[in-house]
Design an enzyme around this catalytic site. Structure first.
Site, mmCIF file in Angstrom:
data_model
loop_
_atom_site.group_PDB
_atom_site.id
_atom_site.type_symbol
_atom_site.label_atom_id
_atom_site.label_comp_id
_atom_site.label_asym_id
_atom_site.label_seq_id
_atom_site.Cartn_x
_atom_site.Cartn_y
_atom_site.Cartn_z
ATOM 1 N N SER A 1 16.231 39.655 35.553
ATOM 2 C CA SER A 1 16.916 40.850 35.026
ATOM 3 C C SER A 1 17.870 40.580 33.866
ATOM 4 C CB SER A 1 17.690 41.542 36.137
ATOM 5 O OG SER A 1 16.809 42.227 36.973
ATOM 6 N N LYS B 1 16.965 42.219 30.733
ATOM 7 C CA LYS B 1 17.232 43.651 30.482
ATOM 8 C C LYS B 1 18.272 43.839 29.366
ATOM 9 C CE LYS B 1 16.075 45.402 35.132
ATOM 10 N NZ LYS B 1 15.600 44.375 36.039
HETATM 11 O O1 DON Z 1 11.860 43.871 38.631
HETATM 12 C C1 DON Z 1 12.245 43.015 39.410
HETATM 13 O O2 DON Z 1 12.376 43.227 40.608
HETATM 14 C C2 DON Z 1 12.564 41.635 38.858
HETATM 15 N N1 DON Z 1 11.657 41.294 37.803
HETATM 16 C C3 DON Z 1 13.963 41.537 38.326
HETATM 17 C C4 DON Z 1 15.029 41.826 39.343
HETATM 18 C C5 DON Z 1 16.331 41.187 39.087
HETATM 19 O O3 DON Z 1 16.426 40.119 38.520
HETATM 20 C C6 DON Z 1 17.524 41.845 39.672
HETATM 21 N N2 DON Z 1 18.731 41.117 39.390
HETATM 22 N N3 DON Z 1 19.544 40.579 40.025
#
Ligand code: DON
Length: 303
Positions: free
Chosen positions: A63, A66
């Site tokens: 994430s 993002k």
């Molecule tokens: O979309 C997802 O679930 C993962 N690719 C990213 C989630 C994530 O890293 C949340 N952060 N802490």
């Protein structure tokens, strides 16, 4: 300030804590990562840098990507981005669905999955070669042309990305996703799969700490947009732990389920930690512990 000594002491102290945290396993490829790794890297805007532990081991940024996709979309389309999402903290986990239903397909912010998927949709509409162009943007921010996607992690997430498919379908039903779901999610999974180490991440975030000017001295991000993105990181960068991060650490930052955390003090420094064991809110346990100690000992939170 003797950053070298401070980072080494914190690394030692935090490494000695009992670590009952767990590596993310809902993306099978991430479950293979050894939990006992821990790196810290700090660069300041005077060009100095300091590190401790596994600062040059690459990991999945997840994430944290993002922030890069937001910077790219905000840069190209400006404030019209906010017609499709809000800038309020959600107080919910990153992949929560009901809020999106209740708020009629308008994501609370660009750092939860629904918001990042809308940002990704904007990039699919505006970029000629989304995957190549995005990777180039990240490479240029970090001043490192070796950074790449991890195709196994991207494929692994695609196989088990049921909640993200649910989010994309819900967005589509509210007419807030304009391109085909498969295309948008394929690009989103690739963004999350980018492999970087603490040093590369700190370098890539340099511009956010330096009013939009990156290490090569170009304005990579408009200064007023860097200001706004930092504000969104502070209020939304840690999902339902954003309050706790502000309380304990007191810096804008962003976490990923790969165990990375990047935090920054505007006009001063960027600090990146990585340790794959996560607390129950999905943020790196050692990372949170280290950053709390760091801003307390250096008296350098924004508060
Ligand atoms: O979309 C997802 O679930 C993962 N690719 C990213 C989630 C994530 O890293 C949340 N952060 N802490």
């Amino acid at each position: 300030m003797n950053y070298k000594q401070i980072l080494q002491d914190i690394h030692k102290e935090v490494s000695a804590l009992k670590n009952t945290s767990e590596v993310a396993n809902y993306i099978p490829e991430l479950a293979k990562v050894n939990k006992d790794q821990f790196g810290i890297y700090l660069n300041n805007i005077n060009g100095e840098n300091f590190e401790a532990g596994d600062a040059d081991v690459t990991f999945s940024i997840q994430s944290i990507s993002k922030v890069f996709s937001l910077a790219m979309a905000f840069g190209s389309q400006g404030d019209t981005l906010w017609e499709r999402m809000d800038v309020e903290p959600s107080g919910n986990p990153f992949n929560y669905l009901s809020l999106l239903e209740r708020e009629k397909g308008i994501p609370r912010n660009p750092l939860i999955n629904s918001g990042a998927i809308v940002v990704t949709d904007c990039l699919v509409s505006s970029l000629k070669n989304p995957k190549e162009d995005f990777l180039q943007f990240v490479r240029d921010l970090a001043n490192d042309q070796t950074i790449d996607y991890d195709y196994e992690v991207a494929a692994s997430e695609k196989d088990t990305g049921f909640r993200n498919y649910a989010i994309a379908n819900l967005l589509k039903s509210f007419d807030n996703l304009h391109n085909p779901i498969e295309e948008v999610l394929d690009f989103y999974f690739h963004q999350c799969s980018i492999a970087m180490n603490c040093k590369q991440l700190s370098n890539a975030f340099f511009a956010f700490a330096n009013r939009g000017v990156c290490m090569q001295n170009n304005t990579c991000i408009k200064p007023k947009q860097a200001k706004r993105i930092n504000a969104i990181m502070l209020t939304c960068g840690f999902y339902d732990e954003a309050g706790e991060f502000a309380f304990e650490v007191g810096l804008p930052g962003k976490s990923g389920v790969g165990g990375g955390i990047v935090a920054l003090l505007p006009n001063q420094y960027v600090i990146t930690t990585w340790s794959p064991g996560l607390n129950e809110k999905g943020n790196s346990y050692y990372g949170m512990q280290a950053l709390e100690r760091f801003t307390t000992q250096t008296n350098s939170s924004i508060f």
